[in-house]
Design a protein around this motif. Structure first.
Motif, PDB file in Angstrom:
ATOM      1  N   ALA A   1       2.188  -0.609  -1.331  1.00  0.00           N
ATOM      2  CA  ALA A   1       3.127   0.303  -1.142  1.00  0.00           C
ATOM      3  C   ALA A   1       3.446   0.359  -2.681  1.00  0.00           C
ATOM      4  O   ALA A   1       3.321  -0.004  -3.423  1.00  0.00           O
ATOM      5  N   THR A   2       4.156   1.194  -2.895  1.00  0.00           N
ATOM      6  CA  THR A   2       4.769   1.694  -4.368  1.00  0.00           C
ATOM      7  C   THR A   2       6.382   2.572  -4.272  1.00  0.00           C
ATOM      8  O   THR A   2       6.615   2.685  -3.563  1.00  0.00           O
TER       9      THR A   2
ATOM     10  N   GLU B   1      10.195   0.773  -0.942  1.00  0.00           N
ATOM     11  CA  GLU B   1       9.075   1.123  -1.283  1.00  0.00           C
ATOM     12  C   GLU B   1       8.989   2.149  -0.420  1.00  0.00           C
ATOM     13  O   GLU B   1       9.358   1.679   1.316  1.00  0.00           O
ATOM     14  N   LEU B   2       7.602   2.467  -0.862  1.00  0.00           N
ATOM     15  CA  LEU B   2       6.950   4.238   0.667  1.00  0.00           C
ATOM     16  C   LEU B   2       5.626   3.585   0.302  1.00  0.00           C
ATOM     17  O   LEU B   2       4.646   2.469   0.211  1.00  0.00           O
ATOM     18  N   PRO B   3       5.137   3.931   1.451  1.00  0.00           N
ATOM     19  CA  PRO B   3       3.750   3.728   2.083  1.00  0.00           C
ATOM     20  C   PRO B   3       2.651   4.469   1.068  1.00  0.00           C
ATOM     21  O   PRO B   3       3.136   5.311   0.623  1.00  0.00           O
TER      22      PRO B   3
ATOM     23  N   GLU C   1       3.838   8.378   7.654  1.00  0.00           N
ATOM     24  CA  GLU C   1       3.555   8.210   7.533  1.00  0.00           C
ATOM     25  C   GLU C   1       2.186   7.800   8.361  1.00  0.00           C
ATOM     26  O   GLU C   1       0.944   8.068   8.027  1.00  0.00           O
TER      27      GLU C   1
ATOM     28  N   PRO D   1       7.790   6.691   5.017  1.00  0.00           N
ATOM     29  CA  PRO D   1       7.489   6.381   6.117  1.00  0.00           C
ATOM     30  C   PRO D   1       7.509   7.291   7.123  1.00  0.00           C
ATOM     31  O   PRO D   1       6.926   6.403   8.655  1.00  0.00           O
TER      32      PRO D   1
ATOM     33  N   ASP E   1       2.561   9.157  -1.691  1.00  0.00           N
ATOM     34  CA  ASP E   1       3.261   8.076  -1.663  1.00  0.00           C
ATOM     35  C   ASP E   1       4.460   8.709  -0.461  1.00  0.00           C
ATOM     36  O   ASP E   1       5.189   9.455  -1.009  1.00  0.00           O
TER      37      ASP E   1
ATOM     38  N   ARG F   1      -3.680   3.175   4.287  1.00  0.00           N
ATOM     39  CA  ARG F   1      -2.413   2.597   3.566  1.00  0.00           C
ATOM     40  C   ARG F   1      -3.155   1.748   2.613  1.00  0.00           C
ATOM     41  O   ARG F   1      -4.138   0.849   2.989  1.00  0.00           O
TER      42      ARG F   1
END
Length: 152
Positions: free
Chosen positions: A131-132, A141-143, A118, A115, A112, A128
């Motif tokens: 999203a979580t 939301e996080l990648p 990433e 951003p 998780d 990727r």
């Protein structure tokens, strides 16, 4: 620079390192306060979370955790001291996680990612997959990334 297992006595130091590392990306005090609980390392969690530190001349420059059970784990935390960013700390720690995950029989691990981090994980070979939700900031939301371990 070397990687070694973290010690339970380092939990508070690692928590503060995580917060300094998060602040590197320009997050304000309110944001960091909201993240504090999620970024807190507890002494009794150091071992079970497979926490490792990157150290140079006795100074901890970063740390990571490899959590879960095979076949799928989680790179739970990975942070570097702001003044050590760009010195290979992240690459060293990521390589250590990959080696440990492979040794322990993991087929893959998820991340998780912040951003801002990433691009680093993508450069390391993660992809990727979605999203979580953030565990700290409602509505954020996080990648969600995944790293598949090649058989060797």
């Amino acid at each position: 620079m070397k990687v070694r297992p973290a010690r339970p006595s380092e939990a508070a130091e690692l928590t503060e390192l995580a917060l300094r590392s998060k602040a590197y990306w320009g997050y304000d005090e309110e944001f960091l306060a909201a993240c504090r609980a999620e970024l807190t390392m507890e002494p009794d969690g150091i071992g079970p979370r497979r926490t490792s530190v990157a150290e140079e001349d006795g100074r901890v420059l970063g740390f990571t955790t490899l959590e879960g059970a095979p076949p799928t784990g989680v790179l739970g935390m990975m942070f570097a001291e702001p003044d050590a960013v760009g010195r290979g700390v992240g690459r060293l720690l990521f390589g250590h996680v990959v080696t440990e995950a492979r040794r322990l029989g993991f087929a893959r691990f998820t991340i998780d990612a912040d951003p801002n981090a990433e691009p680093f994980y993508l450069a390391m070979g993660a992809v990727r997959v979605g999203a979580t939700p953030s565990g700290s900031i409602p509505g954020r939301e996080l990648p969600l990334l995944e790293f598949t371990l090649a058989s060797r």
